[in-house]
Write a protein that holds these residues in place. Structure first.
Motif, PDB file in Angstrom:
ATOM      1  N   ASP A 134     -61.022  54.806  97.811  1.00  0.00           N
ATOM      2  CA  ASP A 134     -60.034  54.275  96.635  1.00  0.00           C
ATOM      3  C   ASP A 134     -58.722  53.597  97.594  1.00  0.00           C
ATOM      4  N   THR A 135     -58.316  53.448  96.924  1.00  0.00           N
ATOM      5  CA  THR A 135     -56.260  53.064  96.940  1.00  0.00           C
ATOM      6  C   THR A 135     -55.163  54.733  97.287  1.00  0.00           C
ATOM      7  N   THR A 136     -55.887  55.706  97.161  1.00  0.00           N
ATOM      8  CA  THR A 136     -55.360  56.927  97.481  1.00  0.00           C
ATOM      9  C   THR A 136     -54.627  56.695  98.949  1.00  0.00           C
ATOM     10  N   TYR A 137     -55.709  56.448  99.895  1.00  0.00           N
ATOM     11  CA  TYR A 137     -55.011  56.524 101.729  1.00  0.00           C
ATOM     12  C   TYR A 137     -54.995  55.332 102.399  1.00  0.00           C
ATOM     13  N   LYS A 138     -54.310  55.125 102.766  1.00  0.00           N
ATOM     14  CA  LYS A 138     -53.807  54.073 103.691  1.00  0.00           C
ATOM     15  C   LYS A 138     -53.618  54.202 105.207  1.00  0.00           C
ATOM     16  N   THR A 139     -54.364  54.078 105.639  1.00  0.00           N
ATOM     17  CA  THR A 139     -54.912  53.441 107.330  1.00  0.00           C
ATOM     18  C   THR A 139     -53.302  53.839 107.909  1.00  0.00           C
ATOM     19  N   ALA A 140     -53.574  54.507 109.606  1.00  0.00           N
ATOM     20  CA  ALA A 140     -52.408  54.871 110.173  1.00  0.00           C
ATOM     21  C   ALA A 140     -50.795  53.483 109.819  1.00  0.00           C
ATOM     22  N   ARG A 141     -51.988  52.060 110.043  1.00  0.00           N
ATOM     23  CA  ARG A 141     -50.744  51.281 109.858  1.00  0.00           C
ATOM     24  C   ARG A 141     -50.726  50.599 108.703  1.00  0.00           C
ATOM     25  N   GLY A 142     -50.716  51.436 107.560  1.00  0.00           N
ATOM     26  CA  GLY A 142     -51.066  50.883 105.898  1.00  0.00           C
ATOM     27  C   GLY A 142     -51.459  50.018 105.658  1.00  0.00           C
ATOM     28  N   ILE A 143     -52.792  50.385 105.759  1.00  0.00           N
ATOM     29  CA  ILE A 143     -53.289  49.133 105.024  1.00  0.00           C
ATOM     30  C   ILE A 143     -54.845  50.261 104.246  1.00  0.00           C
ATOM     31  N   ALA A 144     -54.899  49.640 102.732  1.00  0.00           N
ATOM     32  CA  ALA A 144     -55.243  50.176 101.945  1.00  0.00           C
ATOM     33  C   ALA A 144     -56.616  49.196 100.721  1.00  0.00           C
ATOM     34  N   ILE A 145     -57.482  50.420 100.111  1.00  0.00           N
ATOM     35  CA  ILE A 145     -58.615  49.302 100.428  1.00  0.00           C
ATOM     36  C   ILE A 145     -57.964  48.518  99.248  1.00  0.00           C
TER      37      ILE A 145
END
Length: 133
Positions: A70-81
């Motif tokens: 879900d939107t809780t976490y992001k990739t290292a470059r800042g992409i989230a669900i």
């Protein structure tokens, strides 16, 4: 590689470090999988935490995949669900392979790891992020 870090975790990190970072999982699923990197069937456990699931090869205790739920976490470059596929392309460039299953896969050159972004074909929004070896 920092590119594949998320929620303080990375591929090849130990299960012990995972638990130190995220606490105890809400649930877990065990199964046998064919582990391509090892070329054999292995016992595999997916540990499910709020917002993230982490797959571990049991006999080595190393993380082999991370799934953002879900939107809780992001990739290292800042992409989230929920982000757009255009944002993925903007932040990661055009170094993608596209699969028929509406998946964009980003992989650094000379790396065994990859990030798969599953895209909803109707909204062009990211519905799954899968970091794996």
């Amino acid at each position: 590689e920092e590119e594949y870090f998320v929620a303080g975790l990375s591929l090849r990190m130990t299960k012990q470090k995972e638990f130190e970072t995220l606490g105890m999982p809400a649930s877990e699923e065990q199964r046998t999988i064919y582990y391509f990197a090892g070329g054999r069937n292995v016992s595999y456990t997916k540990y499910i935490f709020p917002g993230i699931a982490v797959g571990v090869i049991d006999d080595s205790d190393f993380i082999v995949d991370i799934v953002l739920l879900d939107t809780t976490y992001k990739t290292a470059r800042g992409i989230a669900i929920g982000d757009s596929s255009n944002k993925v392309k903007e932040l990661y460039g055009q170094e993608f392979r596209r699969f028929p299953s509406n998946t964009l896969e980003y992989q650094l050159k000379h790396s065994a790891a990859a990030i798969d972004f599953k895209v909803d074909p109707l909204s062009s929004k990211i519905i799954k992020i899968f970091i794996h070896n």
